[in-house]
Write a protein that holds these residues in place. Structure first.
Motif, mmCIF file in Angstrom:
data_model
loop_
_atom_site.group_PDB
_atom_site.id
_atom_site.type_symbol
_atom_site.label_atom_id
_atom_site.label_comp_id
_atom_site.label_asym_id
_atom_site.label_seq_id
_atom_site.Cartn_x
_atom_site.Cartn_y
_atom_site.Cartn_z
ATOM 1 N N SER A 129 0.500 0.929 5.093
ATOM 2 C CA SER A 129 0.873 2.341 5.060
ATOM 3 C C SER A 129 2.139 2.587 5.870
ATOM 4 N N LEU A 130 3.010 3.412 5.352
ATOM 5 C CA LEU A 130 4.222 3.780 6.079
ATOM 6 C C LEU A 130 3.954 4.862 7.114
ATOM 7 N N TYR A 131 2.711 5.310 7.172
ATOM 8 C CA TYR A 131 2.332 6.407 8.045
ATOM 9 C C TYR A 131 1.200 5.979 8.965
ATOM 10 N N GLU A 132 0.909 6.809 9.922
ATOM 11 C CA GLU A 132 -0.167 6.522 10.867
ATOM 12 C C GLU A 132 -1.515 6.410 10.148
ATOM 13 N N LYS A 133 -1.690 7.194 9.131
ATOM 14 C CA LYS A 133 -2.927 7.192 8.345
ATOM 15 C C LYS A 133 -2.999 5.902 7.534
ATOM 16 N N THR A 134 -4.113 5.162 7.681
ATOM 17 C CA THR A 134 -4.276 3.934 6.909
ATOM 18 C C THR A 134 -5.541 3.919 6.059
ATOM 19 N N ILE A 135 -6.483 4.813 6.325
ATOM 20 C CA ILE A 135 -7.742 4.798 5.578
ATOM 21 C C ILE A 135 -7.549 5.496 4.222
ATOM 22 N N GLU A 137 4.952 5.758 0.030
ATOM 23 C CA GLU A 137 6.147 6.440 -0.452
ATOM 24 C C GLU A 137 7.096 6.748 0.697
ATOM 25 N N ASP A 138 8.323 6.291 0.555
ATOM 26 C CA ASP A 138 9.357 6.578 1.543
ATOM 27 C C ASP A 138 10.002 7.911 1.184
ATOM 28 N N LEU A 139 9.758 8.909 1.995
ATOM 29 C CA LEU A 139 10.229 10.261 1.686
ATOM 30 C C LEU A 139 11.709 10.467 1.951
ATOM 31 N N ASP A 140 12.375 9.455 2.467
ATOM 32 C CA ASP A 140 13.793 9.602 2.766
ATOM 33 C C ASP A 140 14.693 9.301 1.574
ATOM 34 N N ILE A 141 14.110 8.891 0.450
ATOM 35 C CA ILE A 141 14.899 8.558 -0.726
ATOM 36 C C ILE A 141 14.898 9.749 -1.674
ATOM 37 N N PRO A 142 16.002 10.489 -1.744
ATOM 38 C CA PRO A 142 16.025 11.666 -2.620
ATOM 39 C C PRO A 142 16.212 11.278 -4.089
ATOM 40 N N VAL A 143 15.578 12.030 -4.965
ATOM 41 C CA VAL A 143 15.751 11.854 -6.398
ATOM 42 C C VAL A 143 16.204 13.199 -6.954
ATOM 43 N N VAL A 144 17.322 13.196 -7.674
ATOM 44 C CA VAL A 144 17.821 14.424 -8.293
ATOM 45 C C VAL A 144 18.218 14.090 -9.722
ATOM 46 N N GLU A 145 17.665 14.859 -10.663
ATOM 47 C CA GLU A 145 18.012 14.705 -12.070
ATOM 48 C C GLU A 145 18.525 16.046 -12.589
ATOM 49 N N LYS A 146 19.521 15.984 -13.438
ATOM 50 C CA LYS A 146 20.054 17.206 -14.057
ATOM 51 C C LYS A 146 19.515 17.292 -15.485
ATOM 52 N N TRP A 147 18.999 18.468 -15.821
ATOM 53 C CA TRP A 147 18.445 18.742 -17.135
ATOM 54 C C TRP A 147 19.207 19.919 -17.738
ATOM 55 N N THR A 148 19.549 19.838 -19.027
ATOM 56 C CA THR A 148 20.318 20.908 -19.669
ATOM 57 C C THR A 148 19.605 21.419 -20.921
ATOM 58 N N SER A 149 19.868 22.695 -21.201
ATOM 59 C CA SER A 149 19.331 23.311 -22.420
ATOM 60 C C SER A 149 20.427 23.308 -23.479
ATOM 61 N N ARG A 150 20.073 23.676 -24.696
ATOM 62 C CA ARG A 150 21.068 23.780 -25.777
ATOM 63 C C ARG A 150 22.114 24.840 -25.472
ATOM 64 N N GLU A 151 21.700 25.846 -24.700
ATOM 65 C CA GLU A 151 22.604 26.933 -24.340
ATOM 66 C C GLU A 151 23.537 26.552 -23.199
ATOM 67 N N GLY A 152 23.384 25.352 -22.658
ATOM 68 C CA GLY A 152 24.250 24.901 -21.583
ATOM 69 C C GLY A 152 23.746 25.213 -20.180
ATOM 70 N N LEU A 153 22.542 25.757 -20.066
ATOM 71 C CA LEU A 153 21.943 26.034 -18.758
ATOM 72 C C LEU A 153 21.515 24.718 -18.118
ATOM 73 N N THR A 154 21.843 24.537 -16.846
ATOM 74 C CA THR A 154 21.479 23.302 -16.147
ATOM 75 C C THR A 154 20.474 23.593 -15.045
ATOM 76 N N LEU A 155 19.405 22.790 -15.037
ATOM 77 C CA LEU A 155 18.403 22.819 -13.977
ATOM 78 C C LEU A 155 18.390 21.458 -13.304
ATOM 79 N N GLU A 156 17.980 21.446 -12.054
ATOM 80 C CA GLU A 156 17.833 20.180 -11.342
ATOM 81 C C GLU A 156 16.370 19.938 -11.046
ATOM 82 N N LEU A 157 15.947 18.711 -11.307
ATOM 83 C CA LEU A 157 14.616 18.266 -10.918
ATOM 84 C C LEU A 157 14.801 17.413 -9.673
#
Length: 152
Positions: A34-40, A94-114
Motif C-alpha cells: 500500500s502507498l498509504y498507512e492503511k494496509t488492511i 494509486e499514486d494521486l500525484d499523477i494528473p490525467v487530463v483528457e479533452k472531449w469535444t462536441s459536434r458544436e465545438g464545445l470542449t470539456l475536460e475530463l
C-alpha cells in the motif's frame, strides 16, 4: 451467500494480500505494498461469513461504505467480491500525484475536460466543475451520451 471458506479462497487468490489471524477466529488480509498507512483490505472476516472490505472514499461504493470506508461483504457473490477487492487494492496502490487530463469535444465545438483528481473523475467546462464520477467508465459513458468524443 458464499461460505467463509469460499470467501477465503477468493481473497487468497489475490497474491498481493497477506493473511493475518486475529481474535475470535477472524482473519484480516493486508496489502503490504500500500502507498498509504492503511494496509488492511479485508477486515474481520468471520466464520459466519461477515467481513468488511476497505474502499476508502471511492465514489463507486459511496452508498455501501460506512463513514470509515468499509463495505460489509456478508451477502456478496463471487464476482462482486472479486471486483471490490481489486478496487480496494487499486485504491491503495494509486499514486494521486499523477494528473490525467483528457479533452472531449462536441459536434458544436464545445470542449470539456475530463480530469482525474484524487480518485474522482471530474468533468470541467473551462474552470467550472460540471459533474463528478467514481469511475472513468461512468464519466466516459456520460460524455458519450451527451454527444462528446475524445479529442485526439
Amino acid at each position: 451467500m458464499l461460505s467463509f471458506e469460499q470467501k477465503q479462497a477468493i481473497i487468497e487468490s489475490f497474491p498481493e494480500l497477506t493473511k493475518k489471524e486475529i481474535s475470535m477466529k477472524r482473519v484480516n488480509y493486508h496489502f503490504e505494498e500500500s502507498l498509504y498507512e492503511k494496509t488492511i483490505v479485508v477486515e474481520k472476516l468471520h466464520p459466519n461469513g461477515n467481513g468488511f472490505v476497505y474502499v476508502g472514499d471511492l465514489l463507486k461504493y459511496d452508498k455501501l461504505a460506512s463513514d470509515k470506508g468499509l463495505v460489509n461483504i456478508r451477502d456478496f457473490e463471487e464476482h462482486a467480491l472479486r471486483d471490490i477487492i481489486r478496487d480496494a487494492i487499486d485504491f491503495l496502490s494509486e499514486d494521486l500525484d499523477i494528473p490525467v487530463v483528457e479533452k472531449w469535444t462536441s459536434r458544436e465545438g464545445l470542449t470539456l475536460e475530463l480530469r482525474h483528481h484524487q480518485r474522482d473523475w471530474n468533468i470541467y467546462y473551462q474552470d467550472n466543475l460540471e459533474e463528478t464520477f467514481g469511475t472513468r467508465e461512468d464519466a466516459v459513458e456520460y460524455l458519450l451520451d451527451e454527444g462528446f468524443k475524445l479529442k485526439k
